[in-house]
Design an enzyme around this catalytic site. Sequence first.
Site, PDB file in Angstrom:
ATOM      1  N   THR A  34     -18.212 -21.880 -62.081  1.00 29.20           N
ATOM      2  CA  THR A  34     -19.370 -21.203 -61.496  1.00 29.20           C
ATOM      3  C   THR A  34     -19.745 -21.957 -60.226  1.00 29.20           C
ATOM      4  O   THR A  34     -19.068 -22.921 -59.842  1.00 29.20           O
ATOM      5  CB  THR A  34     -20.574 -21.243 -62.455  1.00 29.20           C
ATOM      6  OG1 THR A  34     -20.989 -22.609 -62.586  1.00 29.20           O
ATOM      7  CG2 THR A  34     -20.217 -20.670 -63.835  1.00 29.20           C
ATOM      8  N   ALA A  80     -20.149 -27.103 -71.190  1.00 32.81           N
ATOM      9  CA  ALA A  80     -20.324 -25.904 -70.350  1.00 32.81           C
ATOM     10  C   ALA A  80     -21.687 -25.279 -70.575  1.00 32.81           C
ATOM     11  O   ALA A  80     -22.103 -25.063 -71.715  1.00 32.81           O
ATOM     12  CB  ALA A  80     -19.236 -24.879 -70.677  1.00 32.81           C
ATOM     13  N   THR A 132     -29.884 -30.990 -74.699  1.00 35.26           N
ATOM     14  CA  THR A 132     -30.931 -31.549 -73.846  1.00 35.26           C
ATOM     15  C   THR A 132     -32.199 -31.865 -74.635  1.00 35.26           C
ATOM     16  O   THR A 132     -32.447 -31.256 -75.681  1.00 35.26           O
ATOM     17  CB  THR A 132     -31.249 -30.530 -72.727  1.00 35.26           C
ATOM     18  OG1 THR A 132     -32.457 -30.908 -72.075  1.00 35.26           O
ATOM     19  CG2 THR A 132     -31.465 -29.123 -73.287  1.00 35.26           C
ATOM     20  N   GLU A 134     -34.956 -30.968 -73.520  1.00 33.47           N
ATOM     21  CA  GLU A 134     -35.921 -29.917 -73.161  1.00 33.47           C
ATOM     22  C   GLU A 134     -36.178 -28.954 -74.316  1.00 33.47           C
ATOM     23  O   GLU A 134     -37.155 -28.214 -74.310  1.00 33.47           O
ATOM     24  CB  GLU A 134     -35.453 -29.178 -71.902  1.00 33.47           C
ATOM     25  CG  GLU A 134     -35.245 -30.151 -70.765  1.00 33.47           C
ATOM     26  CD  GLU A 134     -35.135 -29.527 -69.385  1.00 33.47           C
ATOM     27  OE1 GLU A 134     -35.617 -28.406 -69.199  1.00 33.47           O
ATOM     28  OE2 GLU A 134     -34.567 -30.192 -68.510  1.00 33.47           O
ATOM     29  N   LYS A 162     -30.638 -23.278 -74.832  1.00 34.58           N
ATOM     30  CA  LYS A 162     -30.013 -24.474 -75.402  1.00 34.58           C
ATOM     31  C   LYS A 162     -30.492 -24.684 -76.839  1.00 34.58           C
ATOM     32  O   LYS A 162     -29.716 -25.083 -77.715  1.00 34.58           O
ATOM     33  CB  LYS A 162     -30.340 -25.719 -74.558  1.00 34.58           C
ATOM     34  CG  LYS A 162     -29.716 -25.735 -73.178  1.00 34.58           C
ATOM     35  CD  LYS A 162     -28.196 -25.803 -73.179  1.00 34.58           C
ATOM     36  CE  LYS A 162     -27.648 -27.139 -73.630  1.00 34.58           C
ATOM     37  NZ  LYS A 162     -26.159 -27.215 -73.422  1.00 34.58           N
ATOM     38  N   TYR A 215     -42.966 -30.412 -56.664  1.00 30.94           N
ATOM     39  CA  TYR A 215     -43.673 -29.292 -57.291  1.00 30.94           C
ATOM     40  C   TYR A 215     -45.057 -29.730 -57.784  1.00 30.94           C
ATOM     41  O   TYR A 215     -45.195 -30.780 -58.430  1.00 30.94           O
ATOM     42  CB  TYR A 215     -42.906 -28.774 -58.513  1.00 30.94           C
ATOM     43  CG  TYR A 215     -41.543 -28.164 -58.264  1.00 30.94           C
ATOM     44  CD1 TYR A 215     -41.142 -27.739 -56.999  1.00 30.94           C
ATOM     45  CD2 TYR A 215     -40.654 -28.002 -59.319  1.00 30.94           C
ATOM     46  CE1 TYR A 215     -39.889 -27.165 -56.809  1.00 30.94           C
ATOM     47  CE2 TYR A 215     -39.397 -27.428 -59.127  1.00 30.94           C
ATOM     48  CZ  TYR A 215     -39.022 -27.015 -57.870  1.00 30.94           C
ATOM     49  OH  TYR A 215     -37.782 -26.453 -57.681  1.00 30.94           O
ATOM     50  N   ARG A 222     -40.430 -37.471 -66.349  1.00 29.73           N
ATOM     51  CA  ARG A 222     -39.117 -37.307 -66.947  1.00 29.73           C
ATOM     52  C   ARG A 222     -38.606 -38.702 -67.318  1.00 29.73           C
ATOM     53  O   ARG A 222     -39.009 -39.696 -66.722  1.00 29.73           O
ATOM     54  CB  ARG A 222     -38.130 -36.637 -65.961  1.00 29.73           C
ATOM     55  CG  ARG A 222     -38.545 -35.223 -65.528  1.00 29.73           C
ATOM     56  CD  ARG A 222     -38.426 -34.244 -66.674  1.00 29.73           C
ATOM     57  NE  ARG A 222     -38.781 -32.868 -66.346  1.00 29.73           N
ATOM     58  CZ  ARG A 222     -39.992 -32.320 -66.540  1.00 29.73           C
ATOM     59  NH1 ARG A 222     -40.982 -33.041 -67.026  1.00 29.73           N
ATOM     60  NH2 ARG A 222     -40.203 -31.048 -66.260  1.00 29.73           N
TER      61      ARG A 222
HETATM   62  P1  NAD Z   1     -23.610 -28.472 -64.414  1.00 24.39           P
HETATM   63  O1  NAD Z   1     -24.386 -27.224 -64.127  1.00 24.39           O
HETATM   64  O2  NAD Z   1     -23.433 -29.483 -63.347  1.00 24.39           O
HETATM   65  O3  NAD Z   1     -22.123 -28.061 -64.899  1.00 24.39           O
HETATM   66  C1  NAD Z   1     -21.895 -27.034 -65.799  1.00 24.39           C
HETATM   67  C2  NAD Z   1     -20.388 -26.739 -65.826  1.00 24.39           C
HETATM   68  O4  NAD Z   1     -20.151 -25.698 -66.787  1.00 24.39           O
HETATM   69  C3  NAD Z   1     -19.841 -26.229 -64.489  1.00 24.39           C
HETATM   70  O5  NAD Z   1     -18.609 -26.862 -64.209  1.00 24.39           O
HETATM   71  C4  NAD Z   1     -19.640 -24.733 -64.719  1.00 24.39           C
HETATM   72  O6  NAD Z   1     -18.577 -24.182 -63.945  1.00 24.39           O
HETATM   73  C5  NAD Z   1     -19.307 -24.715 -66.202  1.00 24.39           C
HETATM   74  N1  NAD Z   1     -19.626 -23.422 -66.826  1.00 24.39           N
HETATM   75  C6  NAD Z   1     -20.769 -22.690 -66.699  1.00 24.39           C
HETATM   76  N2  NAD Z   1     -20.674 -21.557 -67.429  1.00 24.39           N
HETATM   77  C7  NAD Z   1     -19.460 -21.588 -68.047  1.00 24.39           C
HETATM   78  C8  NAD Z   1     -18.799 -20.703 -68.939  1.00 24.39           C
HETATM   79  N3  NAD Z   1     -19.352 -19.561 -69.352  1.00 24.39           N
HETATM   80  N4  NAD Z   1     -17.562 -21.054 -69.390  1.00 24.39           N
HETATM   81  C9  NAD Z   1     -16.976 -22.203 -68.977  1.00 24.39           C
HETATM   82  N5  NAD Z   1     -17.557 -23.051 -68.113  1.00 24.39           N
HETATM   83  C10 NAD Z   1     -18.785 -22.761 -67.667  1.00 24.39           C
HETATM   84  O7  NAD Z   1     -24.284 -29.074 -65.713  1.00 24.39           O
HETATM   85  P2  NAD Z   1     -24.443 -30.611 -66.153  1.00 24.39           P
HETATM   86  O8  NAD Z   1     -25.655 -31.164 -65.541  1.00 24.39           O
HETATM   87  O9  NAD Z   1     -23.141 -31.290 -65.972  1.00 24.39           O
HETATM   88  O10 NAD Z   1     -24.749 -30.415 -67.706  1.00 24.39           O
HETATM   89  C11 NAD Z   1     -23.693 -30.440 -68.665  1.00 24.39           C
HETATM   90  C12 NAD Z   1     -24.303 -30.241 -70.044  1.00 24.39           C
HETATM   91  O11 NAD Z   1     -25.236 -31.283 -70.311  1.00 24.39           O
HETATM   92  C13 NAD Z   1     -25.080 -28.925 -70.188  1.00 24.39           C
HETATM   93  O12 NAD Z   1     -24.801 -28.385 -71.458  1.00 24.39           O
HETATM   94  C14 NAD Z   1     -26.545 -29.349 -70.092  1.00 24.39           C
HETATM   95  O13 NAD Z   1     -27.362 -28.485 -70.854  1.00 24.39           O
HETATM   96  C15 NAD Z   1     -26.489 -30.738 -70.706  1.00 24.39           C
HETATM   97  N6  NAD Z   1     -27.519 -31.682 -70.216  1.00 24.39           N
HETATM   98  C16 NAD Z   1     -27.711 -31.884 -68.884  1.00 24.39           C
HETATM   99  C17 NAD Z   1     -28.664 -32.817 -68.446  1.00 24.39           C
HETATM  100  C18 NAD Z   1     -28.892 -33.094 -66.985  1.00 24.39           C
HETATM  101  O14 NAD Z   1     -29.837 -33.814 -66.642  1.00 24.39           O
HETATM  102  N7  NAD Z   1     -28.065 -32.584 -66.080  1.00 24.39           N
HETATM  103  C19 NAD Z   1     -29.417 -33.529 -69.383  1.00 24.39           C
HETATM  104  C20 NAD Z   1     -29.189 -33.290 -70.745  1.00 24.39           C
HETATM  105  C21 NAD Z   1     -28.232 -32.381 -71.153  1.00 24.39           C
HETATM  106  P1  TYD Z   2     -34.733 -31.005 -62.233  1.00 23.38           P
HETATM  107  O1  TYD Z   2     -33.862 -32.006 -61.553  1.00 23.38           O
HETATM  108  O2  TYD Z   2     -34.603 -29.563 -61.859  1.00 23.38           O
HETATM  109  O3  TYD Z   2     -34.533 -31.198 -63.807  1.00 23.38           O
HETATM  110  P2  TYD Z   2     -35.363 -30.582 -65.059  1.00 23.38           P
HETATM  111  O4  TYD Z   2     -36.107 -29.388 -64.626  1.00 23.38           O
HETATM  112  O5  TYD Z   2     -34.244 -30.261 -65.994  1.00 23.38           O
HETATM  113  O6  TYD Z   2     -36.255 -31.686 -65.574  1.00 23.38           O
HETATM  114  O7  TYD Z   2     -36.241 -31.409 -62.008  1.00 23.38           O
HETATM  115  C1  TYD Z   2     -36.726 -32.688 -62.378  1.00 23.38           C
HETATM  116  C2  TYD Z   2     -38.212 -32.680 -62.130  1.00 23.38           C
HETATM  117  O8  TYD Z   2     -38.430 -32.616 -60.727  1.00 23.38           O
HETATM  118  C3  TYD Z   2     -38.923 -31.486 -62.740  1.00 23.38           C
HETATM  119  O9  TYD Z   2     -40.197 -31.899 -63.216  1.00 23.38           O
HETATM  120  C4  TYD Z   2     -39.079 -30.534 -61.576  1.00 23.38           C
HETATM  121  C5  TYD Z   2     -39.211 -31.463 -60.375  1.00 23.38           C
HETATM  122  N1  TYD Z   2     -38.696 -30.939 -59.103  1.00 23.38           N
HETATM  123  C6  TYD Z   2     -39.486 -31.004 -57.962  1.00 23.38           C
HETATM  124  O10 TYD Z   2     -40.642 -31.492 -57.997  1.00 23.38           O
HETATM  125  N2  TYD Z   2     -38.980 -30.530 -56.781  1.00 23.38           N
HETATM  126  C7  TYD Z   2     -37.746 -29.971 -56.698  1.00 23.38           C
HETATM  127  O11 TYD Z   2     -37.340 -29.509 -55.585  1.00 23.38           O
HETATM  128  C8  TYD Z   2     -36.926 -29.915 -57.873  1.00 23.38           C
HETATM  129  C9  TYD Z   2     -35.552 -29.331 -57.832  1.00 23.38           C
HETATM  130  C10 TYD Z   2     -37.444 -30.431 -59.061  1.00 23.38           C
END
Ligand code: NAD
Ligand code: TYD
Length: 354
Positions: A34, A80, A132, A134, A162, A215, A222
Amino acid sequence: MILVTGGAGFIGANFILDWCADGDEPIVNLDKLTYAGNLGNLASLKDDPRHLFARADIGDRPRVESLLREHRPRAVLNFAAESHVDRSIHGPADFIATNLVGTFTLLDAVRGYWSTLDEPERSRFRFLHVSTDEVYGSLGPGDPPFSETTAYAPNSPYAASKAGSDHLIRAYHHTYGLPTLTTNCSNNYGPRQFPEKLIPLVIHNAVAGKPLPVYGDGLQIRDWLYVGDHCAAIRAVLERGRPGETYNVGGSAEQTNLEVVRTVCRILSDLKRGRDYAAQITFVKDRAGHDRRYAIDATKIRRELRWTPAETFESGLERTVRWYLDNEAWLDAVTSKEYQRWITLNYTAVPSTA
Ligand code: NAD
Ligand code: TYD
């Protein structure tokens, strides 16, 4: 070998790079690519026989089944997802399709594959679902951090999708005995995070001389964890976690968003001996339904699996800022037309008066 989904995204790619730096067990990486998936994240593994890439959707059952039959993984790790809360507010449908229905399809295909294995392969098999914090909703200022027994109370379409997937994982263990593991982690940051999320967005905008959008009042909290520490936690859960269990993962690093943005600005000023980046901070309209505070109690994973983060928030953030400064080409590649469209959609509001 193991099969990873979403391995071209932020956390999945870091996981694969760390995995390959550490051993020889091959990985099949199933990713739909994606807007958030980027094979450039894995450029160093191009031509490495340990990394096999398959462009596929976790919701495409015949494709998933055929990959499972072909590669016979000992474990499936599901990274994913559609992962951005703001996008889930503007368009929740993709979140339900991938996070809920897609995870169901993957899980059910894995159950079919698992049921064909012989003992002891069946009992050694693991399905690890990356989730997550969340799902637990929002904390008040004096509330204790989320533990594994905190009731689910998801507030955004992302969190709800999720939460639904977590419940399916739980049910597949309870009903069918599938050896599942779930991790619920706090906010990650680090190299290769798509610059729609707070920390990379702020680094990117700061250097470009653009506003740093905060925001609402910026006092939302966090609990930040460096991505490498999350990946180490996932490896610990995969190898030593008890089937059917969930593990909360977090860095005990609660920060307000304003503190995070100011710290990024300070590190940038130190590294680049540049201008006062904090002057670019701009308060904008708050996110709808914005959760006020997340915090994780990681006692269970620390005690049972002896996991502990290697980075502090300060050390991890400095590594992260340096990585973005050193990887301008990566940033240029991901800030495409689609990225510009997103920025226009999400940040059209005039600065708030808050
Ligand atoms: P990201 O958005 O960077 O990456 C998601 C990946 O999944 C991408 O490579 C995308 O191409 C792939 N993808 C999306 N839809 C798909 C589908 N239908 N089939 C196959 N592939 C698909 O996300 P991330 O930040 O790397 O998060 C990875 C996981 O960790 C997620 O499940 C998210 O909920 C969880 N997570 C993320 C955070 C965070 O802070 N980023 C924290 C806790 C948990
Ligand atoms: P984000 O990185 O989108 O993660 P999540 O919503 O999963 O916690 O945002 C982290 C925090 O930062 C969240 O409280 C929203 C805030 N935020 C801003 O204040 N400005 C921004 O432009 C973005 C993207 C997030």
